[in-house]
Design a protein around this motif. Structure first.
Motif: not given
Length: 195
Positions: A76-92
């Motif tokens: 839901a953190a749409r203010e962050r860029d999608p690539e970073t969110r994707l990497r962070d989501w997978l890592a989490a």
């Protein structure tokens, strides 16, 4: 033993069930054990959960939802860029599963049995996770960061491609030397493919 003057809630029952499962394992844990841990009759537990199967399903869902909720915040953190969110989501996701397996292996083994029993709950969990991934990838497609015609299909592909790092059947591999580097290599490959 809990005080019988405390209000018996579904949440208290689920907390006690988790402790009973940790102590006795899924094969030996009974509703009577849960009731005993709460200091109530087993009928009181059955008023909240009509069957032992319903109780086991609810405790499984609660366990899986802990991971989903943490990941939902990243999605839901749409203010962050999608690539970073994707990497962070997978890592989490990887870290959450690795943490559950490593910190409490008995309970993790118990929940592995319970998730096998509760296919519908697991299916809902996977659908929720892939919906979160779809949200991230769709935003990336909308912004031009990713070039994918079908974000939902891409999300399912990413989820399956990273299965080694979140599917419980691979839990023994999550502590092997080099697994972190392997995870990063897979995520890098997926991100390049999405671009």
């Amino acid at each position: 033993m809990a005080s019988t003057s405390e209000i018996l809630t579904a949440e208290r029952i689920l907390e006690a069930t988790e402790e009973v499962l940790r102590r006795h394992g899924p094969a030996k844990a009974t509703v009577v054990d849960v009731a005993r841990a709460l200091g109530v009759s087993h009928g009181s537990v059955y008023r909240h959960f009509r069957t032992k199967a319903a109780l086991r399903e609810a405790v499984t869902k609660r366990w899986l939802d802990r991971t989903s909720q943490k990941l939902a915040e990243i999605a839901a953190a749409r203010e962050r860029d999608p690539e970073t969110r994707l990497r962070d989501w997978l890592a989490a996701l990887f870290e959450a599963k690795r943490h559950k397996a490593g910190d409490d292996p008995e309970l993790f083994a118990t929940y592995t049995v319970l998730t096998d029993e509760n296919g519908a709950v697991v299916g809902e969990h996977i659908a929720e996770l892939t919906a979160q991934l779809t949200e991230i990838i769709a935003q990336g497609a909308g912004s031009g960061a990713f070039s994918v015609p079908d974000p939902a299909a891409a999300a399912r592909a990413v989820f399956h491609a990273t299965g080694r790092f979140h599917d419980p059947c691979y839990a023994k591999e999550w502590t092997l030397p080099g697994v972190g580097e392997e995870f990063t290599a897979v995520v890098d490959l997926l991100v390049r493919g999405l671009r």
